[in-house]
Design an enzyme around this catalytic site. Structure first.
Site, PDB file in Angstrom:
ATOM      1  N   LYS A   5       3.088  13.216   1.126  1.00 20.86           N
ATOM      2  CA  LYS A   5       3.449  13.585   2.499  1.00 20.86           C
ATOM      3  C   LYS A   5       4.132  14.950   2.550  1.00 20.86           C
ATOM      4  O   LYS A   5       3.989  15.686   3.512  1.00 20.86           O
ATOM      5  CB  LYS A   5       4.344  12.514   3.135  1.00 20.86           C
ATOM      6  CG  LYS A   5       3.564  11.235   3.391  1.00 20.86           C
ATOM      7  CD  LYS A   5       4.231  10.304   4.373  1.00 20.86           C
ATOM      8  CE  LYS A   5       3.253   9.160   4.673  1.00 20.86           C
ATOM      9  NZ  LYS A   5       3.745   8.151   5.547  1.00 20.86           N
ATOM     10  N   LYS A  29      -7.134   7.728   1.315  1.00 21.38           N
ATOM     11  CA  LYS A  29      -6.736   6.470   1.971  1.00 21.38           C
ATOM     12  C   LYS A  29      -6.944   6.555   3.489  1.00 21.38           C
ATOM     13  O   LYS A  29      -6.681   7.603   4.080  1.00 21.38           O
ATOM     14  CB  LYS A  29      -5.253   6.235   1.665  1.00 21.38           C
ATOM     15  CG  LYS A  29      -4.721   4.892   2.098  1.00 21.38           C
ATOM     16  CD  LYS A  29      -3.222   4.786   1.826  1.00 21.38           C
ATOM     17  CE  LYS A  29      -2.403   5.392   2.932  1.00 21.38           C
ATOM     18  NZ  LYS A  29      -1.256   4.597   3.374  1.00 21.38           N
ATOM     19  N   LYS A  64      -3.014   6.539   9.390  1.00 21.73           N
ATOM     20  CA  LYS A  64      -2.768   6.849  10.809  1.00 21.73           C
ATOM     21  C   LYS A  64      -2.689   8.345  11.036  1.00 21.73           C
ATOM     22  O   LYS A  64      -3.007   8.844  12.099  1.00 21.73           O
ATOM     23  CB  LYS A  64      -1.422   6.275  11.255  1.00 21.73           C
ATOM     24  CG  LYS A  64      -1.265   4.800  11.106  1.00 21.73           C
ATOM     25  CD  LYS A  64       0.048   4.387  11.777  1.00 21.73           C
ATOM     26  CE  LYS A  64       0.588   3.111  11.177  1.00 21.73           C
ATOM     27  NZ  LYS A  64       1.475   3.364  10.024  1.00 21.73           N
TER      28      LYS A  64
HETATM   29  N1  AQP Z   1      -5.659   2.337   3.869  1.00 22.96           N
HETATM   30  C1  AQP Z   1      -4.958   1.238   3.629  1.00 22.96           C
HETATM   31  N2  AQP Z   1      -5.504   0.225   2.931  1.00 22.96           N
HETATM   32  C2  AQP Z   1      -4.809  -0.919   2.684  1.00 22.96           C
HETATM   33  N3  AQP Z   1      -3.542  -1.123   3.129  1.00 22.96           N
HETATM   34  C3  AQP Z   1      -2.964  -0.125   3.833  1.00 22.96           C
HETATM   35  N4  AQP Z   1      -1.757  -0.002   4.404  1.00 22.96           N
HETATM   36  C4  AQP Z   1      -1.651   1.194   5.023  1.00 22.96           C
HETATM   37  N5  AQP Z   1      -2.790   1.883   4.857  1.00 22.96           N
HETATM   38  C5  AQP Z   1      -3.626   1.093   4.116  1.00 22.96           C
HETATM   39  C6  AQP Z   1      -0.739  -1.052   4.370  1.00 22.96           C
HETATM   40  O1  AQP Z   1      -0.282  -1.283   5.685  1.00 22.96           O
HETATM   41  C7  AQP Z   1       1.094  -1.635   5.654  1.00 22.96           C
HETATM   42  C8  AQP Z   1       1.847  -0.805   6.660  1.00 22.96           C
HETATM   43  O2  AQP Z   1       1.776   0.567   6.337  1.00 22.96           O
HETATM   44  P1  AQP Z   1       2.610   1.594   7.211  1.00 22.96           P
HETATM   45  O3  AQP Z   1       2.045   1.700   8.543  1.00 22.96           O
HETATM   46  O4  AQP Z   1       4.032   1.250   7.190  1.00 22.96           O
HETATM   47  O5  AQP Z   1       2.597   2.922   6.427  1.00 22.96           O
HETATM   48  P2  AQP Z   1       1.551   3.725   5.681  1.00 22.96           P
HETATM   49  O6  AQP Z   1       1.170   3.031   4.418  1.00 22.96           O
HETATM   50  O7  AQP Z   1       2.179   5.030   5.496  1.00 22.96           O
HETATM   51  O8  AQP Z   1       0.335   3.764   6.681  1.00 22.96           O
HETATM   52  P3  AQP Z   1      -0.503   4.996   7.048  1.00 22.96           P
HETATM   53  O9  AQP Z   1      -1.583   4.589   7.944  1.00 22.96           O
HETATM   54  O10 AQP Z   1      -0.918   5.722   5.806  1.00 22.96           O
HETATM   55  O11 AQP Z   1       0.486   5.849   7.906  1.00 22.96           O
HETATM   56  P4  AQP Z   1       0.775   7.378   7.828  1.00 22.96           P
HETATM   57  O12 AQP Z   1      -0.514   8.059   8.017  1.00 22.96           O
HETATM   58  O13 AQP Z   1       1.740   7.587   8.958  1.00 22.96           O
HETATM   59  O14 AQP Z   1       1.369   7.596   6.485  1.00 22.96           O
HETATM   60  C9  AQP Z   1       1.580  -1.437   4.227  1.00 22.96           C
HETATM   61  O15 AQP Z   1       1.639  -2.693   3.587  1.00 22.96           O
HETATM   62  C10 AQP Z   1       0.502  -0.586   3.607  1.00 22.96           C
HETATM   63  O16 AQP Z   1       0.372  -0.861   2.226  1.00 22.96           O
END
Ligand code: AQP
Length: 329
Positions: free
Chosen positions: A111, A193, A196
């Site tokens: 990040k 991955k 969001k």
């Molecule tokens: N691509 C993914 N595949 C499987 N599991 C995923 N998780 C997130 N992306 C994937 C799981 O979702 C839960 C919540 O995640 P989060 O929203 O708290 O944060 P994150 O992992 O940072 O999600 P994003 O979408 O990647 O957000 P941004 O883009 O803001 O960083 C967790 O259990 C995570 O493992």
């Protein structure tokens, strides 16, 4: 007693990765564990957020939990900022965390990019707050996607260090990484991955997308010219194909091997049509239910208040115990 804590950030639209990697598994765990499912808004502000958008996204995440099958009579739905023990415990735990441990965290590196020095302290210390989230509940299990495994491992190290210094307080929590889709990849790039924060909306299926949008995004998803192979081994060098087949397996509650048994030799144009139909049949009822729930914010707030009351009682008890051990008056 087995207890679960897990959460999602209200940082935008939840997507298929959040659903398959976490949420779908949370629903299955409700009968066997005491569950606390959290909207982690304190984590969200480690990157800039518009206040109104954050408020809306926090309720929307809570609605997504319920619409996906979290039963508020069985599990507690909570919002991180409503429980002061999370942040207080994070400060205390931080006193046991060498910087070297945080420097290893790949999420911060990803990040922060090349400009780590310009990033805010909150993003760097995020994993300590996550450890406090989990340990404040004395959670025994933490269901997460593959990407969060490292943070749960750090939580275990922090709990061990704390217990060694002050005597046994925390159970050492186990990560629960379940199902076929532990890491759902971007629809545009099978090595990235699904996330969001990806600039391209075509990289993910949002839990608020309508049927036409899901169909279009799957149709446009990157693949290679080869048909579906016979064995999973042959998918190792085909990340985009692997991703779509894994998504199918997870949505259908089956395995990649089973999907290949029935679809081997098919062209992706045909398979994508089946995948889109399956995704629509699973996701659209959730989307519709989310929309109904969002129409009644007072009801959502009442559910979150009930969760906070239970969570505050539990986490304040842990915090008192920790403070006594540390030597606070
Ligand atoms: N691509 C993914 N595949 C499987 N599991 C995923 N998780 C997130 N992306 C994937 C799981 O979702 C839960 C919540 O995640 P989060 O929203 O708290 O944060 P994150 O992992 O940072 O999600 P994003 O979408 O990647 O957000 P941004 O883009 O803001 O960083 C967790 O259990 C995570 O493992």
């Amino acid at each position: 007693m087995k207890r679960i804590f897990s959460g999602m950030q209200p940082t935008g639209n939840l997507h298929l990765g959040n659903y398959l990697g976490a949420l779908k598994n949370w629903v299955k765990l409700q009968d066997d564990y005491e569950c606390f499912y959290c909207v982690v808004d304190l984590h969200a502000i480690t990157l800039p957020q518009d206040p109104e958008a954050l408020r809306r996204a926090s309720r929307e995440v809570a609605c997504a939990y319920i619409a996906s099958g979290i039963d508020t009579n069985k599990s507690s739905l909570i919002v991180q900022s409503m429980m002061p023990a999370h942040t207080e415990l994070a400060w205390i735990l931080g006193s046991k965390v060498p910087l070297g441990w945080l420097n290893r965290m790949t999420q911060f590196k990803d990040k922060a990019g090349k400009d780590a020095g310009k990033q805010l302290l909150g993003l760097y210390s995020y994993p300590v707050l996550m450890a406090a989230d989990i340990l404040a509940y004395k959670a025994t299990h933490v269901p997460v996607g593959e990407d969060q495994k490292q943070h749960v491992e750090l939580t275990r190290d922090i709990a061990i260090a704390f217990n060694n210094t002050y005597g046994e307080i925390f159970p050492i929590p186990e990560p629960l990484i379940m199902g076929e889709a532990t890491r759902v990849m971007s629809l545009r790039d099978g090595k990235k991955k699904m996330s969001k924060s990806d600039e391209s909306d075509y990289s993910r299926i949002n839990m608020t997308d309508d049927a036409d949008t899901i169909m279009l995004k799957i149709r446009k998803a990157k693949t290679d010219p080869e048909p579906l192979p016979e064995t999973a081994k042959e998918l190792e060098s085909r990340p985009e194909a692997d991703n779509l087949i894994t998504i199918y397996a997870s949505l259908a509650d089956t395995t990649v091997a089973e999907v290949l048994k029935s679809h081997a030799g098919e062209q992706f144009s045909t398979f994508k049509k089946d995948l889109a139909d399956l995704a629509i049949s699973k996701l659209i009822p959730i989307t519709n239910r989310m929309r109904e729930l969002m129409a009644d914010p007072a009801e959502i707030d009442a559910i979150l208040k009930k969760g906070a009351d239970k969570a505050n009682a539990l986490t304040q008890k842990t915090l008192r115990e920790v403070k006594d051990r540390v030597g606070f008056l």
